[in-house]
Design a protein around this motif. Structure first.
Motif, PDB file in Angstrom:
ATOM      1  N   ASP A  63     -98.554 -58.166  87.065  1.00  0.00           N
ATOM      2  CA  ASP A  63     -99.558 -58.759  88.186  1.00  0.00           C
ATOM      3  C   ASP A  63     -99.541 -60.032  88.237  1.00  0.00           C
ATOM      4  OD1 ASP A  63    -100.326 -56.046  88.687  1.00  0.00           O
ATOM      5  OD2 ASP A  63    -102.439 -56.257  87.679  1.00  0.00           O
TER       6      ASP A  63
ATOM      7  N   CYS B 119     -96.060 -61.251  89.826  1.00  0.00           N
ATOM      8  CA  CYS B 119     -96.014 -61.038  91.142  1.00  0.00           C
ATOM      9  C   CYS B 119     -96.434 -62.151  91.959  1.00  0.00           C
ATOM     10  CB  CYS B 119     -96.631 -59.848  91.399  1.00  0.00           C
ATOM     11  SG  CYS B 119     -95.838 -58.275  91.149  1.00  0.00           S
ATOM     12  N   ARG B 120     -97.617 -62.855  91.318  1.00  0.00           N
ATOM     13  CA  ARG B 120     -98.405 -63.870  91.945  1.00  0.00           C
ATOM     14  C   ARG B 120     -97.222 -65.283  91.920  1.00  0.00           C
ATOM     15  NH1 ARG B 120    -102.956 -61.606  89.330  1.00  0.00           N
ATOM     16  NH2 ARG B 120    -102.657 -63.043  87.610  1.00  0.00           N
TER      17      ARG B 120
ATOM     18  N   LEU C 154     -92.195 -54.225  87.398  1.00  0.00           N
ATOM     19  CA  LEU C 154     -91.862 -55.170  88.435  1.00  0.00           C
ATOM     20  C   LEU C 154     -90.589 -54.554  89.172  1.00  0.00           C
ATOM     21  CD1 LEU C 154     -91.505 -58.680  86.582  1.00  0.00           C
ATOM     22  CD2 LEU C 154     -93.353 -57.826  88.536  1.00  0.00           C
TER      23      LEU C 154
ATOM     24  N   ARG D  29     -92.122 -52.261  91.352  1.00  0.00           N
ATOM     25  CA  ARG D  29     -92.578 -52.823  92.702  1.00  0.00           C
ATOM     26  C   ARG D  29     -91.289 -53.615  93.745  1.00  0.00           C
ATOM     27  NH1 ARG D  29     -97.773 -55.511  90.020  1.00  0.00           N
ATOM     28  NH2 ARG D  29     -98.926 -53.810  89.051  1.00  0.00           N
TER      29      ARG D  29
ATOM     30  N   TYR E  74     -88.824 -55.746  92.479  1.00  0.00           N
ATOM     31  CA  TYR E  74     -88.215 -57.082  92.139  1.00  0.00           C
ATOM     32  C   TYR E  74     -87.142 -56.563  91.411  1.00  0.00           C
ATOM     33  CZ  TYR E  74     -92.823 -58.818  93.295  1.00  0.00           C
ATOM     34  OH  TYR E  74     -93.898 -59.135  94.115  1.00  0.00           O
TER      35      TYR E  74
END
Length: 500
Positions: free
Chosen positions: A38, A41-42, A69, A72, A74
């Motif tokens: 998380d 991702c930021r 990741l 998601r 990436y």
């Protein structure tokens, strides 16, 4: 205050969570990895993410991060820093899950494989350091040091639990260490993340809740905490409509000798800004040193009646190390009045004399003064700042503010030698006179009735916050200590009125 744990304390919390709560080690690893993903991702948009994985639990977290990741969308790749046959237990299980889920795993366990992957790692939008966690016990060297060097060349760096290369319990750099922009640590701060010198390599620290119950942390005998603004707001004295100068305490500042008059002046002004009702500056030539708001007392011999009806004393700011100064120190120690010993006063006492004081004593040594008091090597003390504060508190039976980046406060009168780590401060405070302002601030809080421990913890926090404000306004190199007293007052006022 926020708990700050050692490696052993964290292992005990993990074990209790597994044994008493029933969460498996693999589940804790999955939760930790997802929390780090998380955060990643930021920090990333759509570029490559290089996850550098070691053989232990930290590497296991890395395998989870890479899998999450990729799921998601990436471009995340796990890079094995050591041979695959060194990976064990839950980390090995999560590596297998990553590969079955279609994850990409590459090795950089040799000089040749690192050379082939280095451009990809250095050019990654984000590098995740999942190399070593809290268990590192020896310096990073050789090929692993080359991997750390490559990590540090990347533009954005996220450390898992603790930047690799830091000693968990001291923050000392073991050979080389990752310099992270963000560190996601599990369940609680570690000493290396909260104390100097380690905190300077951690960037922004985020504590991830991974399933360790708060009640387990609260029930543990954790030996250090990080002071928070809410703590300071609770410790600071509260004014009432009936306040007058008598109810806010009379403080005596002993110091400000010729050639060092500014020290006594700044301590006195800081004390007034921190709320003391009256402040008297006593020295050989006090009238020449004091600003208008400070009362003065010129003393040629003993302090004598100058001690009468004082709520607290600050001694040492600009104090000359001579027979008169030594006599004044002895009088203060025998008076039973709460006192702050700083600078020149610390040069005139032994730990045994401090331990025998008739009243509460706070001391505010910088590392050099602490080394002299203990008869220890300065470098040795600085390698473990919490241990240094504890040793000094034990020897002197005082409340110790071991100054420096992330000042450590320890009360030698309590027996448990708990350490409070102060998170505020700035290099702007690295200028002559800052310590005098701190001593005056603590003295004012003592005069207003705070315990020595609360006065020191609150004073150190407020002093550091004032330094931060000055740095933002005048720059780290442009701030001077004589600007600090006014900011001390402003910082305290903001606790009463947070919107200021």
């Amino acid at each position: 205050m926020l708990p700050v744990v050692t490696a052993a304390e964290m292992r005990a919390l993990d074990r209790a969570t597994i044994d008493e709560i029933g969460l498996s080690a693999a589940t804790l690893m999955e939760t930790a990895g997802r929390a780090c993903a998380d955060a990643a991702c930021r920090m990333v948009s759509a570029g490559h993410v290089a996850v550098i994985c070691g053989p232990g639990n930290n590497g296991g977290d890395g395998f989870v991060i890479a899998r999450v990741l990729r799921a998601r969308g990436y471009d995340a790749v796990a890079y094995l820093a050591l041979p695959r046959d060194q990976i064990r237990d839950e980390a090995l299980a999560h590596l297998a899950v990553l590969e079955r889920a279609g994850g990409v795993v590459r090795t950089i366990a040799t000089a040749g494989s690192l050379a082939e992957a280095k451009a990809r790692i250095v050019g990654a939008e984000l590098v995740v350091d999942a190399l070593f966690g809290v268990g590192l016990a020896r310096p990073i060297a050789g090929h692993l040091a080359d991997i750390v060097a490559a990590i540090n060349l990347a533009p954005r760096r996220l450390a898992v639990d603790i930047p690799s290369g830091l000693a968990t319990d001291t923050g000392e750099v073991l050979g080389v260490a990752v310099e992270a922009h963000v560190t996601v640590t599990m369940a609680a701060h570690k000493v290396a993340l909260a104390s100097a010198p380690g905190f300077a390599r951690c960037g922004v620290v985020e504590v991830a809740e991974i399933g360790v119950p708060a009640r387990l942390i609260a029930a543990s005998r954790i030996a250090a905490h990080l002071v928070q603004p809410s703590d300071v707001a609770r410790w600071l004295p509260r004014g009432t409509p009936l306040d007058h100068k008598g109810t806010r305490g009379s403080l005596l500042v002993v110091g400000g000798s010729v050639g060092m008059r500014g020290a006594g002046r700044m301590a006195s002004l800081a004390a007034l800004r921190a709320g003391a009702g009256t402040v008297t500056l006593a020295s050989r030539d006090a009238d020449a040193a004091a600003p208008d708001a400070v009362m003065t007392l010129s003393i040629a011999g003993a302090l004598g009646e100058a001690l009468a009806r004082r709520a607290a004393i600050v001694i040492g700011c600009g104090l000359v190390a001579d027979d008169a100064g030594r006599g004044w120190v002895a009088e203060v120690l025998a008076s039973g009045i709460p006192a702050v010993f700083d600078a020149g006063a610390l040069a005139l006492v032994t730990p045994e004399q401090l331990a025998a004081a008739a009243g509460p004593i706070a001391i505010t040594p910088h590392p050099g003064e602490a080394a002299r008091l203990l008869g220890r090597d300065l470098g040795e003390l600085e390698r473990d700042r919490l241990a240094a504060a504890r040793e000094l508190a034990t020897r002197t039976r005082t409340v110790v503010a071991y100054k420096g980046a992330r000042t450590v406060v320890c009360d030698g009168t309590l027996g448990d030698l708990h350490c409070s780590i102060n998170p505020t401060g700035s290099p702007a405070l690295a200028t002559g006179g800052s310590g005098d302002v701190l001593a005056g601030t603590i003295g004012a809080l003592l005069a207003q009735g705070l315990s020595a421990l609360d006065a020191v913890r609150a004073g150190v926090f407020i002093h550091g916050r004032a330094g931060e404000v000055l740095a933002a306004r005048d720059g780290v190199r442009g701030a001077i200590a004589s600007d600090l007293p006014a900011e001390i007052g402003h910082a305290i006022a903001r606790f009463a009125n947070p919107e200021r």
